[in-house]
Design a protein around this motif. Structure first.
Motif, mmCIF file in Angstrom:
data_model
loop_
_atom_site.group_PDB
_atom_site.id
_atom_site.type_symbol
_atom_site.label_atom_id
_atom_site.label_comp_id
_atom_site.label_asym_id
_atom_site.label_seq_id
_atom_site.Cartn_x
_atom_site.Cartn_y
_atom_site.Cartn_z
ATOM 1 N N ALA C 258 24.398 -26.263 8.347
ATOM 2 C CA ALA C 258 24.039 -25.487 7.039
ATOM 3 C C ALA C 258 25.142 -26.064 6.109
ATOM 4 O O ALA C 258 26.227 -26.246 6.342
ATOM 5 C CB ALA C 258 23.764 -24.049 7.065
ATOM 6 N N THR C 259 24.469 -26.845 4.794
ATOM 7 C CA THR C 259 25.498 -27.075 3.594
ATOM 8 C C THR C 259 24.637 -26.199 2.347
ATOM 9 O O THR C 259 23.766 -26.319 2.453
ATOM 10 C CB THR C 259 25.338 -28.428 3.624
ATOM 11 N N PRO C 260 25.530 -25.437 2.022
ATOM 12 C CA PRO C 260 25.021 -24.520 0.624
ATOM 13 C C PRO C 260 24.577 -25.662 -0.113
ATOM 14 O O PRO C 260 25.207 -26.728 -0.800
ATOM 15 C CB PRO C 260 26.084 -23.750 0.226
ATOM 16 N N ASP C 261 23.371 -25.367 -0.960
ATOM 17 C CA ASP C 261 22.955 -26.318 -1.796
ATOM 18 C C ASP C 261 22.338 -25.436 -2.995
ATOM 19 O O ASP C 261 21.271 -25.338 -2.798
ATOM 20 C CB ASP C 261 21.961 -27.238 -1.232
ATOM 21 N N GLY C 262 22.957 -24.700 -3.691
ATOM 22 C CA GLY C 262 22.444 -24.006 -4.931
ATOM 23 C C GLY C 262 22.486 -22.575 -4.499
ATOM 24 O O GLY C 262 22.855 -22.307 -3.362
ATOM 25 N N GLU C 263 21.874 -21.566 -5.124
ATOM 26 C CA GLU C 263 21.921 -20.142 -5.012
ATOM 27 C C GLU C 263 20.989 -19.870 -3.860
ATOM 28 O O GLU C 263 19.843 -20.074 -3.649
ATOM 29 C CB GLU C 263 21.178 -19.370 -6.099
ATOM 30 N N GLU C 264 21.706 -19.362 -2.623
ATOM 31 C CA GLU C 264 20.878 -18.829 -1.424
ATOM 32 C C GLU C 264 20.077 -19.981 -0.830
ATOM 33 O O GLU C 264 19.042 -19.622 -0.036
ATOM 34 C CB GLU C 264 19.988 -17.738 -1.755
ATOM 35 N N THR C 265 20.794 -21.225 -1.068
ATOM 36 C CA THR C 265 19.673 -22.291 -0.667
ATOM 37 C C THR C 265 20.584 -23.191 0.208
ATOM 38 O O THR C 265 21.727 -23.331 -0.115
ATOM 39 C CB THR C 265 19.097 -23.223 -1.876
ATOM 40 N N TYR C 266 20.242 -23.588 1.266
ATOM 41 C CA TYR C 266 20.960 -24.443 1.878
ATOM 42 C C TYR C 266 20.193 -25.698 2.732
ATOM 43 O O TYR C 266 19.162 -25.696 2.600
ATOM 44 C CB TYR C 266 21.345 -23.630 3.680
ATOM 45 N N ARG C 267 21.186 -26.726 2.708
ATOM 46 C CA ARG C 267 20.543 -28.021 3.150
ATOM 47 C C ARG C 267 20.710 -28.040 4.724
ATOM 48 O O ARG C 267 22.056 -27.775 5.147
ATOM 49 C CB ARG C 267 21.240 -29.269 2.461
ATOM 50 N N ILE C 268 19.897 -28.373 5.545
ATOM 51 C CA ILE C 268 20.179 -28.421 7.004
ATOM 52 C C ILE C 268 20.039 -29.912 7.517
ATOM 53 O O ILE C 268 19.024 -30.526 7.396
ATOM 54 C CB ILE C 268 19.495 -27.542 7.626
ATOM 55 N N ASP C 269 21.021 -30.624 7.948
ATOM 56 C CA ASP C 269 21.219 -31.420 8.782
ATOM 57 C C ASP C 269 20.888 -31.525 10.214
ATOM 58 O O ASP C 269 21.622 -30.687 10.947
ATOM 59 C CB ASP C 269 22.552 -32.195 8.546
ATOM 60 N N TRP C 270 19.806 -31.981 10.752
ATOM 61 C CA TRP C 270 19.265 -31.441 12.126
ATOM 62 C C TRP C 270 19.445 -32.452 13.170
ATOM 63 O O TRP C 270 19.189 -32.299 14.152
ATOM 64 C CB TRP C 270 18.065 -30.697 11.869
ATOM 65 N N ALA C 271 19.221 -33.772 12.461
ATOM 66 C CA ALA C 271 18.876 -34.980 13.620
ATOM 67 C C ALA C 271 19.325 -36.340 12.788
ATOM 68 O O ALA C 271 19.288 -36.371 11.462
ATOM 69 C CB ALA C 271 17.631 -35.168 14.039
ATOM 70 N N GLU C 272 19.966 -37.161 13.480
ATOM 71 C CA GLU C 272 20.295 -38.582 13.099
ATOM 72 C C GLU C 272 18.996 -39.249 12.305
ATOM 73 O O GLU C 272 17.913 -39.206 13.004
ATOM 74 C CB GLU C 272 20.856 -39.478 14.135
ATOM 75 N N GLY C 273 19.197 -39.656 11.060
ATOM 76 C CA GLY C 273 18.388 -40.430 10.556
ATOM 77 C C GLY C 273 17.142 -39.673 10.008
ATOM 78 O O GLY C 273 16.104 -40.340 9.858
ATOM 79 N N GLN C 274 17.132 -38.337 10.036
ATOM 80 C CA GLN C 274 16.250 -37.622 9.533
ATOM 81 C C GLN C 274 16.388 -36.894 8.199
ATOM 82 O O GLN C 274 17.786 -36.691 8.063
ATOM 83 C CB GLN C 274 15.634 -36.502 10.471
ATOM 84 N N GLN C 275 15.533 -36.884 7.408
ATOM 85 C CA GLN C 275 15.708 -36.203 6.001
ATOM 86 C C GLN C 275 16.305 -34.568 6.413
ATOM 87 O O GLN C 275 15.802 -33.986 7.251
ATOM 88 C CB GLN C 275 14.548 -36.110 5.228
ATOM 89 N N PRO C 276 17.385 -34.262 5.770
ATOM 90 C CA PRO C 276 17.790 -33.025 5.771
ATOM 91 C C PRO C 276 16.697 -31.774 5.347
ATOM 92 O O PRO C 276 15.803 -32.327 4.594
ATOM 93 C CB PRO C 276 18.952 -32.683 4.930
ATOM 94 N N LEU C 277 16.468 -30.655 5.902
ATOM 95 C CA LEU C 277 15.511 -29.619 5.650
ATOM 96 C C LEU C 277 16.283 -28.789 4.794
ATOM 97 O O LEU C 277 17.529 -28.547 4.544
ATOM 98 C CB LEU C 277 15.190 -28.738 6.977
ATOM 99 N N ILE C 278 15.353 -28.129 3.784
ATOM 100 C CA ILE C 278 15.701 -27.054 2.731
ATOM 101 C C ILE C 278 15.373 -25.753 3.256
ATOM 102 O O ILE C 278 14.058 -25.503 3.534
ATOM 103 C CB ILE C 278 15.248 -27.326 1.305
ATOM 104 N N ALA C 279 16.128 -24.733 3.084
ATOM 105 C CA ALA C 279 15.423 -23.531 3.408
ATOM 106 C C ALA C 279 16.506 -22.523 2.662
ATOM 107 O O ALA C 279 17.725 -22.669 2.341
ATOM 108 C CB ALA C 279 16.055 -23.091 4.913
#
Lengths: 272, 293, 375
Positions: C258-279
């Motif tokens: 997880a990487t914080p990305d705004g208020e209570e929002t996180y960017r999730i890097d989950w696999a090589e070459g895949q776009q990160p997910l937002i949650a």
């Protein structure tokens, strides 16, 4: 639970003491020096020596053994047939009478069985001796064998026999190759039961034996009627010893087979 | 053909050696006593035909049994001894069976074996063992005198008390095994349910354990009662001259008095007495077998 | 159906009926219950849910009085119940095997507990008839347990344990022996009876659907510990751990960083070459912390075109389709081999199904659809 198990401990201890103390006393006093069986006069094995020198006892033991082996073998064959007829025989004339005749001897007082067989033997003029005792013992012990074997046959999965027939066995082959090996333990315990019943029997043997054949129980009975004797104690000890060794080793063998089976099953389960 | 032989051989064996002898006993019980060998005059002769048989038929031996009160007393006292001994065996056997069923799982096969072991040893020897214990100079009296509980030796051997002890001792396994198997099958959660619904331990035992072990109790009682009724060895070795049991009477009638017709009549009546408990026992077993299904 | 007002566990003044306080139960070396604290309130329908061997049955047996805690205290209405034997507790139990007395009729089974209370004959009769009516077995009063069906036996067991009007009724896998259809009907019946009698019910079950259906609150247990205690909807929507999310229902778990990305929002890097997910998540995560995104299949939308406004969108290939009648679950394989399940309602006939095996599809979901869980 604690109070209960206290009660259980007491009842089990007293119960087994009641069952075993008389036999222990018998065994201990068979090694008594004195002729007076109730007074301890030091350790001795002389009564065993006297017993071995007593020809009457030895010949009676020999007759008993002969009768037991013959009658239990006949009884096992006939009783297994009877069980098979009862469980697998289907319907036939007089089936009810047949099952009645299988079960009735189990509850028949021995005095009546003995009396009736004696009257039969006299009626048709057979001389009484080893042969008549064998016939009598075979008759009542085949019923015990039937009950033991039929209780195994009832739980036997019939589809095993059907599979054998399906694979080309004749009914006789199916019995010999499939049924018999599976019910073998019951047949063996039936034989053992018949053997002990025959060894044990006093009443029926008394009725059916003649002057030429005296079995060990008849001999013991006439001796103990006069009171306790150290020779009989020695003889009892030998008989108790044989039975104990037999029963314990039989139960160890069957337990070992069970343990092996369980271990094999576990190994098979792990291998999956 | 094979099937025919399979059925015919045991059938024929039992018919000749079990059924026919009974017919003979029944026939002789209707015959007259004669001093000869065999010591009876057959009442029935095929040549004379059935009509003659019926004409001459008398129940002389049975009438004799009713007239001589020795027989009545023997039947009654056999019944009394068998019933009381069965009850005593139940009282001794039930706690043992209960203790076995509550024992740790790994002990149970050993306990079972210990119960069965005496059953394989000679009946005669087990009865004989008590002769040494119960006699006037026997081990029991020695201990009681030594501890000072009594001053005079007790007379136990050759009394009915000794007969009771002998019966309880020799038939105990027959009582324990069916009760044990009933108790062993009892679902433990039933006892917990009874306690959960407000029973004390004793109440749960009385209201649940006892009724559910009843088939075992009934089976055990019959297994003791039926053979005890015709018992011969125990009354003749442990009992005294006052111990009247029908098995012993039959034996003496046959071997000592050599009155075969009367012995046969005694046997026929004993059998008639036994029919009732045997039928009841069969019904109990059948009911249980149905309940198991 | 559950009234939204009934929530004593949110009321700080409410007194719990049952309190487990630091309860530990050991059987020799084995720890069945491990330092467990729990409150259950009056009129609750409380479910203990977990796999076999998790300690739920031990909890119940301690309440019934068949086991006592090794450490800690269990209180019933403010009183320690350890010294009270089972036959003196105002607690009754419905056994998994039903434990109906085979030698007594249905009527006598129900009357069994009442007779122990030395109730008068008329009162017993009245009460038994009332119970028979409650479980609709008036016609079967004279029968023995083996003469009635499994469902009827279950109702006799229920009537018997309710007859004494206990403060607390314990139900040990009450519907385990019934087939599925009957089980569903009986669940609603149980809820009805619970509401009618106002008795507190504690049910033990390994069937999560059953727990979700009947209970006001569910406790998910594992290895002698409580994993989460909450209402069924919260357990389903906001599980507090991967274990709970996975145990309850079907779920996709995506592991990432997880990487914080705004208020209570996180960017999730989950696999090589895949776009990160937002949650979105109210749980705080440090930058670079390992996290699991749990997302239910029905919250994943499947479409043939890339949706324009989706926070998360992934392309994949239909690997398998499980047709369940009312629903279909698509197993979609992503280019890196991960399988994501997506569920859709079958509102159209199956022949008109939009997607089939080997089709390339888009999966999408919003930033709030999933739950972000720590390791």
């Amino acid at each position: 639970m604690n109070r209960l198990s206290w009660f259980n401990t007491v009842s089990l201890t007293l119960g087994f003491a009641f069952l075993y103390i008389p036999m222990v006393i018998l065994i201990v006093y068979s090694f008594n020096e004195s002729k007076l069986v109730t007074v301890w006069a030091g350790f001795s094995t002389k009564w065993y020596g006297e017993l071995l020198g007593n020809d009457a006892f030895l010949s009676a033991a020999w007759v008993t053994l002969k009768v037991a082996v013959l009658s239990s073998t006949f009884a096992t064959v006939l009783g297994t047939m009877g069980a098979y007829v009862l469980v697998r025989g289907g319907r036939f004339m007089g089936r009810t009478l047949f099952s009645g005749m299988i079960y009735a001897p189990l509850v028949m007082p021995e005095v009546i069985t003995g009396l009736s067989l004696l009257l039969l033997f006299i009626g048709i003029g057979i001389e009484r001796g080893v042969m008549t005792i064998v016939l009598a013992h075979t008759t009542f012990s085949m019923c015990y064998v039937s009950v033991v074997v039929s209780s195994r046959l009832v739980t036997f999965d019939r589809s095993l026999e059907e599979a054998a027939l399906d694979l080309g066995c004749s009914p006789a082959e199916a019995f010999r190759l499939v049924t018999l090996p599976i019910i073998a333990p019951a047949v063996i315990s039936g034989w053992l039961l018949a053997f002990t019943l025959s060894l044990d029997d006093l009443v029926i043997a008394s009725f059916t034996s003649g002057p030429s054949a005296t079995t060990l129980p008849i001999k013991i009975f006439s001796a103990v009627r006069l009171g306790v004797s150290p020779e009989i104690n020695a003889l009892s000890t030998i008989m108790i010893g044989i039975v104990t060794v037999g029963v314990i080793s039989a139960s160890l063998i069957s337990k070992q087979a069970l343990v092996r089976q369980k271990r094999d099953e576990q190994a098979a389960a792990r291998a999956q | 053909m094979r099937r025919f032989l399979l059925i015919a051989i045991p059938y024929a064996w039992l018919t000749v050696l079990f059924l026919v002898p009974f017919a003979i006993v029944f026939k002789i019980s209707l015959s007259d006593y004669a001093v000869s060998i065999p010591p009876y005059v057959p009442q029935f002769d095929w040549a004379e035909g059935i009509m003659a048989f019926v004409r001459e038929l008398d129940f002389e031996n049975f009438i004799f049994l009713t007239e001589d009160d020795l027989y009545w007393k023997a039947y009654l006292s056999s019944l009394k001894i068998a019933i009381s001994a069965t009850f005593l065996t139940l009282c001794v056997g039930y706690p043992i069976a209960y203790g076995m069923a509550r024992a740790p799982e790994e002990w149970r096969p050993t306990l079972m074996m210990l119960i069965i072991l005496p059953f394989w040893t000679s009946f005669l020897i087990r009865v004989y063992a008590w002769m040494g214990i119960l006699s006037n100079e026997g081990y029991l009296n020695q201990i009681l005198l030594w501890t000072g509980i009594i001053n005079e030796p007790l007379t136990i051997l050759n009394t009915n008390t000794a007969v009771y002890i002998g019966i309880v001792y020799t038939y105990l396994p027959f009582m324990i095994l069916p009760i044990y198997s009933a108790l062993d099958r009892l679902d433990g959660s039933l006892i917990e349910a009874a306690e959960d619904l407000g029973c004390s331990r004793a109440q749960a035992f009385w209201l649940v354990t006892i009724p559910l072990s009843r088939p075992g109790i009934i089976a055990g009682c019959f297994l003791v009662f039926i053979p005890t009724l015709g018992e011969f060895v125990i009354p003749s070795l442990l009992g005294g001259s006052g111990t009247l049991m029908i098995g012993k009477v039959l034996w003496e009638e046959f071997f000592s008095n050599r009155d075969w017709p009367v012995a046969s009549a005694v046997a026929v009546i004993l059998l008639l007495i036994l029919v009732i408990p045997i039928v009841l026992f069969q019904r109990n077993q059948q009911k249980q077998a149905e309940a198991d299904q | 159906m559950q009234s939204s007002k009934f929530a004593p566990w949110d009321d700080p003044d409410a007194k719990p009926l049952i309190r487990f306080r630091n309860v530990t139960k050991r059987f020799g070396e084995f720890t069945a219950i491990d330092n467990l604290t729990l409150d259950i309130y009056e009129r609750e329908f409380f479910a203990l849910l977990g796999p076999s061997g998790c300690g739920k049955t031990t909890m119940m047996r301690m309440l019934a009085g068949f086991e006592n805690p090794t450490e800690g205290v269990i209180e019933l209405a403010g009183q320690d119940i350890a010294p009270v034997p089972p036959n003196k507790r105002a607690v009754n139990m419905m056994f998994q095997s039903y434990a109906l007395f085979p030698h007594l009729s249905v009527w006598d089974n129900i009357a069994f507990g009442l007779r122990r209370d030395r109730m008068s004959k008329q009162d017993i009769e009245k009460r038994v008839d009332e119970m028979l009516r409650l479980v609709r077995l008036e016609k079967f009063a004279k029968r023995k347990p083996h003469q009635i069906s499994g469902g009827q036996r279950q109702r006799v067991a229920l009537a018997r344990s309710l007859a004494k009007a206990p403060k607390l009724l314990l139900l040990d896998e009450p519907l385990g022996a019934l087939d599925k259809k009957l089980r569903q009907d009986t669940q609603f019946e149980l809820m009805d009876i619970q509401e009618k009698t106002g008795t507190t019910f504690v049910i033990v079950t390994h069937d999560q659907e059953e727990a979700m259906t009947v209970a006001s609150r569910v406790a998910v247990m594992d290895q002698g510990q409580l994993m989460q205690v909450s209402t069924p909807d919260r357990i389903y929507e906001t599980p507090n751990s991967v274990y709970v999310a996975d145990f309850i229902g079907d779920v996709n778990i995506i592991k990432g960083r997880a990487t914080p990305d705004g208020e209570e929002t996180y960017r999730i890097d989950w696999a090589e070459g895949q776009q990160p997910l937002i949650a979105k998540s109210s749980n705080g995560f440090a930058s670079g912390q390992t996290c699991h995104l749990a997302i239910r299949p029905e919250k994943v939308t499947i479409s043939s075109e890339r949706p324009a406004d989706a926070a998360n969108a992934l392309q994949g290939r239909v690997h398998d389709i499980a047709y369940l009648g009312n629903l279909s679950t698509y197993h979609v394989e992503l280019p890196n081999g991960t399988i994501i399940k997506a569920q859709t309602s079958n509102t159209r006939r199956i022949s008109r199904r939009t997607f089939t095996w080997e089709d390339t599809v888009w999966l999408s979901w919003t930033a709030t659809a999933g739950v972000l869980l720590a390791d």
